[in-house]
Motif scaffolding. Structure first.
Motif, PDB file in Angstrom:
ATOM      1  N   MET A 119      27.178  50.605  36.574  1.00 46.79           N
ATOM      2  CA  MET A 119      28.484  49.165  37.082  1.00 46.79           C
ATOM      3  C   MET A 119      28.108  48.886  36.469  1.00 46.79           C
ATOM      4  O   MET A 119      29.564  47.914  36.318  1.00 46.79           O
ATOM      5  CB  MET A 119      27.166  48.225  38.755  1.00 46.79           C
ATOM      6  N   GLU A 120      27.073  48.102  35.022  1.00 44.48           N
ATOM      7  CA  GLU A 120      28.010  47.024  33.951  1.00 44.48           C
ATOM      8  C   GLU A 120      27.965  47.831  33.266  1.00 44.48           C
ATOM      9  O   GLU A 120      29.381  46.803  32.539  1.00 44.48           O
ATOM     10  CB  GLU A 120      26.361  47.108  33.272  1.00 44.48           C
ATOM     11  N   SER A 121      28.356  48.809  33.252  1.00 50.14           N
ATOM     12  CA  SER A 121      29.418  49.491  31.999  1.00 50.14           C
ATOM     13  C   SER A 121      30.846  49.579  32.552  1.00 50.14           C
ATOM     14  O   SER A 121      31.760  50.201  32.224  1.00 50.14           O
ATOM     15  CB  SER A 121      28.726  50.830  31.339  1.00 50.14           C
ATOM     16  N   HIS A 122      31.429  49.428  33.912  1.00 51.02           N
ATOM     17  CA  HIS A 122      32.359  49.341  34.732  1.00 51.02           C
ATOM     18  C   HIS A 122      33.561  49.063  34.730  1.00 51.02           C
ATOM     19  O   HIS A 122      32.893  47.375  34.865  1.00 51.02           O
ATOM     20  CB  HIS A 122      32.096  50.363  36.617  1.00 51.02           C
ATOM     21  N   SER A 123      34.642  48.931  34.838  1.00 51.61           N
ATOM     22  CA  SER A 123      35.474  47.851  35.124  1.00 51.61           C
ATOM     23  C   SER A 123      36.772  48.239  36.141  1.00 51.61           C
ATOM     24  O   SER A 123      36.657  49.657  35.433  1.00 51.61           O
ATOM     25  CB  SER A 123      35.900  48.255  33.699  1.00 51.61           C
ATOM     26  N   GLY A 124      37.813  47.590  35.533  1.00 52.06           N
ATOM     27  CA  GLY A 124      38.783  48.365  36.782  1.00 52.06           C
ATOM     28  C   GLY A 124      38.731  48.982  37.996  1.00 52.06           C
ATOM     29  O   GLY A 124      37.866  47.640  38.951  1.00 52.06           O
ATOM     30  N   ASP A 125      39.180  49.440  38.734  1.00 49.45           N
ATOM     31  CA  ASP A 125      39.104  49.708  40.393  1.00 49.45           C
ATOM     32  C   ASP A 125      38.112  50.291  40.359  1.00 49.45           C
ATOM     33  O   ASP A 125      36.889  50.326  40.192  1.00 49.45           O
ATOM     34  CB  ASP A 125      40.354  50.939  40.470  1.00 49.45           C
ATOM     35  N   SER A 126      37.758  50.106  41.983  1.00 46.68           N
ATOM     36  CA  SER A 126      36.189  50.013  42.524  1.00 46.68           C
ATOM     37  C   SER A 126      35.700  51.974  41.919  1.00 46.68           C
ATOM     38  O   SER A 126      36.183  52.828  42.533  1.00 46.68           O
ATOM     39  CB  SER A 126      36.650  50.102  44.408  1.00 46.68           C
TER      40      SER A 126
END
Length: 301
Positions: A119-126
């Motif tokens: 989650m921490e490294s995720h960006s953008g859409d779901s």
């Protein structure tokens, strides 16, 4: 997990994927079993450090502006360890059979120390997640059969594989379970798909001698058939299969050589963990595994 618990190397994430190893018996109860364990644990240590050295060299050369495809990744924890070291590539892919992938995704969903870094490294859409695949902006797990490279490519592209990015493919004890033709198809696919790429392969070597034959027989007794043992006959045959598949440069060294290259202070530390004086069998074992790597490099990285 047992090697980590004894202190061979650090991996805070393996505990979330693998149950605790059973309690060990005292050395005098089963000396032969212990020697076998020590040789294999030290072999794992050399494998982990050898493969890690090459992966980090690739990340350094590309300044992490690259992608990694871990083929037959199983319960590997490399994504989390790279994130801790601030060495994540642009995207990290894992591929394995759908059944294995489902088990891994279940562990990730149910254990916050695994899901939080994603989650921490995720960006953008779901973030997309179902029982057989997970797709975030930096990490994807794909359920696929490596014996069918067209299906593999299609699934990876759905998860945003970028064929123009420098790409590192990692296969640890994976190709040996496919027929030589199937592994050649996979290696050819990779060599022809990415303009800048490197492949790391860890598996058996020198399998035509007596020690190699005994290894094969022992595995067959456990219903484990090495369908792809033919290219594992020598370091030369390992290199040759990579060059014949379209890779420009290829190297292969056995694990005894890898062991001799590792930082000697750390080698002394791990040898002190379980002191056993019988090294002949260890050396034979290490001479029957190797790390091979190959590259094609249109940008002269």
């Amino acid at each position: 997990r047992f090697a980590v618990s004894v202190g061979y190397w650090k991996d805070p994430y393996i505990q979330y994927f693998v149950r605790q190893a059973k309690e060990r018996k005292a050395p005098e109860i089963n000396r032969g079993k212990l020697e076998w364990e020590w040789e294999h644990l030290t072999g794992y240590y050399a494998r982990v450090h050898g493969v890690s050295y090459l992966i980090k060299a690739f990340l350094e050369k590309t300044e992490c502006n690259c992608q990694i495809v871990n083929l037959g990744a199983g319960m590997d924890t490399l994504f989390w360890r790279l994130k801790d070291e601030n060495l994540l590539p642009r995207k990290y892919f894992e591929v394995d059979f759908p059944m294995i992938v489902a088990r891994k995704i279940h562990n990730i969903k149910s254990k916050p120390p695994l899901s939080k870094p994603i989650m921490e490294s995720h960006s953008g859409d779901s973030l997309l997640i179902d029982s057989h695949s997970l797709d975030s902006s930096r990490y994807s797990i794909v359920g696929a059969d490596l014996r069918f490279s067209s299906d593999l490519e299609e699934k990876l592209k759905k998860h945003s594989l970028d064929i123009h990015l420098p790409t590192l493919l990692v296969a640890e004890c994976v190709l040996v379970y496919m027929t030589p033709q199937q592994s050649a198809n996979l290696l050819k696919w990779a060599a022809s798909t990415f303009p800048v790429a490197m492949v790391i392969n860890y598996e058996q070597v020198n399998m035509r001698d007596r020690f190699g034959q005994i290894m094969i027989e022992n595995l067959q007794r456990r219903q484990c058939n090495l369908a792809g043992v033919e290219p594992c006959s020598s370091l030369d045959s390992q290199r040759e299969r990579l060059l014949l598949s379209g890779w420009e440069n290829a190297r292969a060294i056995d694990m005894m050589k890898v062991y001799s290259f590792l930082p000697q202070a750390d080698v002394k530390r791990i040898e002190a963990l379980e002191f056993l004086d019988e090294k002949e069998l260890f050396e034979q074992l290490m001479q029957h595994y190797c790390i091979c790597w190959a590259s094609k490099d249109s940008r002269n990285l």
